[in-house]
Design an enzyme around this catalytic site. Structure first.
Site, PDB file in Angstrom:
ATOM      1  N   LYS A  40       0.488  -1.439  -0.171  1.00 52.17           N
ATOM      2  CA  LYS A  40       0.367   0.190   0.195  1.00 52.17           C
ATOM      3  C   LYS A  40       0.717   0.872   0.360  1.00 52.17           C
ATOM      4  O   LYS A  40       1.579   1.310   0.940  1.00 52.17           O
ATOM      5  CB  LYS A  40      -1.330  -0.066   0.932  1.00 52.17           C
ATOM      6  CG  LYS A  40      -1.520   0.685   1.676  1.00 52.17           C
ATOM      7  CD  LYS A  40      -2.195   1.066   2.760  1.00 52.17           C
ATOM      8  CE  LYS A  40      -0.865   1.889   3.622  1.00 52.17           C
ATOM      9  NZ  LYS A  40      -0.737   2.340   4.280  1.00 52.17           N
ATOM     10  N   VAL A  85       8.707  -5.460   7.185  1.00 55.14           N
ATOM     11  CA  VAL A  85       7.783  -5.371   8.075  1.00 55.14           C
ATOM     12  C   VAL A  85       8.015  -3.469   8.529  1.00 55.14           C
ATOM     13  O   VAL A  85       8.711  -3.464   8.952  1.00 55.14           O
ATOM     14  CB  VAL A  85       8.591  -6.115   9.428  1.00 55.14           C
ATOM     15  CG1 VAL A  85       7.810  -6.381  10.106  1.00 55.14           C
ATOM     16  CG2 VAL A  85       8.367  -8.049   8.776  1.00 55.14           C
ATOM     17  N   ASP A 136      -5.901   0.594   8.220  1.00 62.34           N
ATOM     18  CA  ASP A 136      -5.592  -0.055   6.747  1.00 62.34           C
ATOM     19  C   ASP A 136      -6.310  -0.979   6.372  1.00 62.34           C
ATOM     20  O   ASP A 136      -5.706  -1.183   5.069  1.00 62.34           O
ATOM     21  CB  ASP A 136      -4.075   0.233   6.989  1.00 62.34           C
ATOM     22  CG  ASP A 136      -3.430   1.073   6.791  1.00 62.34           C
ATOM     23  OD1 ASP A 136      -3.975   2.189   6.445  1.00 62.34           O
ATOM     24  OD2 ASP A 136      -2.300   1.603   6.996  1.00 62.34           O
TER      25      ASP A 136
END
Length: 289
Positions: free
Chosen positions: A8, A94, A136
């Site tokens: 994203k 991450v 999200d």
């Protein structure tokens, strides 16, 4: 059965207010890159998760806060429900501002709804479940260019984007915690953006983005000074139209005319070995869920 969990990218991100419960209200235009984690599933009596890929070591498959297992457990609904063996091929860094964990959770919802034939869960219910997992997750569940508002639960149609947009993503290798960035951000709020109906090419999009902001970028750069070097590197690449940090960092993106231009730009460019670099185009839109 397999499902992609695309990265994203927040092309801009304005912090427009804060609710009484402390959650910040946002306005952001989100696109998805071709870079992605991959989730697969096979039958199993239990519900369990295995990890593979270059960033698997940063995660614990049986951790209570693992978003993939939390998504699977909530979709299943009861402890006596069906099992599944999920395998997550972790290709995205991450804690990097590109929604990796949220994208993985959204991919789990899409994949397991098919795998378990949960036709009883309609689109509205699935989006409510996604919102309960994180800010999200709903936009990652949608999996298409979207204007995101509220605390992430309000999804609006995005302006039309260039057909051949190219992206370069760079992460410096340092994790940045989202709560720390929000705590360190500059005080005050910014109005929601005024956007056109669309952009014909990357040059026009870059011109609009230059007048907007990622309100979390200054705080993230103070917490992680390596972001400065990443942005300088991106802006020096031939053909880069615009560069900015995504989300709460530390991943940054550069905009290019098309995917080939993005790949050519990074092909011979020197960079530190610790950096994660990806070049390509936007991801195909997910099927409507």
């Amino acid at each position: 059965m397999r499902e992609a969990a695309a990265a994203k990218i927040n092309l801009y991100l304005h912090v427009v207010g804060r609710r009484d419960d402390g959650y910040h209200l946002l306005d952001s235009l989100v696109v998805f890159a071709g870079a992605a984690d991959r989730l697969s599933v096979v039958p199993d009596p239990a519900l369990r998760l295995s990890l593979s890929g270059p960033f698997a070591a940063a995660l614990q498959p049986d951790a209570a806060d693992n978003l993939v297992l939390r998504a699977a457990t909530r979709l299943r609904g009861t402890a006596a429900g069906p099992g599944a063996h999920l395998t997550l091929d972790k290709q995205l860094p991450v804690a990097s501002g590109i929604g990796g964990g949220s994208a993985d959770a959204a991919a789990a919802l899409r994949l397991l709804r098919r795998f378990w034939a949960r036709d009883d869960i309609d689109t509205e219910a699935l989006h409510r479940l996604a919102a309960s997992l994180g800010a999200d997750v709903p936009v990652c569940l949608a999996g298409r260019p979207t204007r995101m508002q509220g605390v992430g639960e309000i999804l609006l149609e995005a302006p039309s984007l260039p057909d051949r947009l190219g992206l370069v993503l760079v992460n410096c290798g340092e994790a940045v915690a989202t709560p720390a960035v929000f705590r360190a951000r500059d005080p005050g709020f910014r109005p929601a953006a005024t956007l056109p109906r669309g952009w014909d090419d990357a040059r026009a999009l870059a011109a609009s983005l230059a007048g907007l902001s990622n309100d979390l970028e200054p705080a993230a750069r103070r917490l992680c000074p390596a972001i400065d070097g990443v942005l300088d590197w991106l802006r020096a690449l031939p053909g880069c139209r615009f560069a900015r940090m995504s989300g709460s960092g530390a991943t940054c993106f550069g905009l290019f005319d098309d995917a080939d231009a993005a790949r050519r730009a990074v092909g011979a460019a020197e960079r530190p070995d610790a950096w994660w670099v990806w070049a390509g185009g936007c991801a195909p839109e997910q099927d409507q869920v």
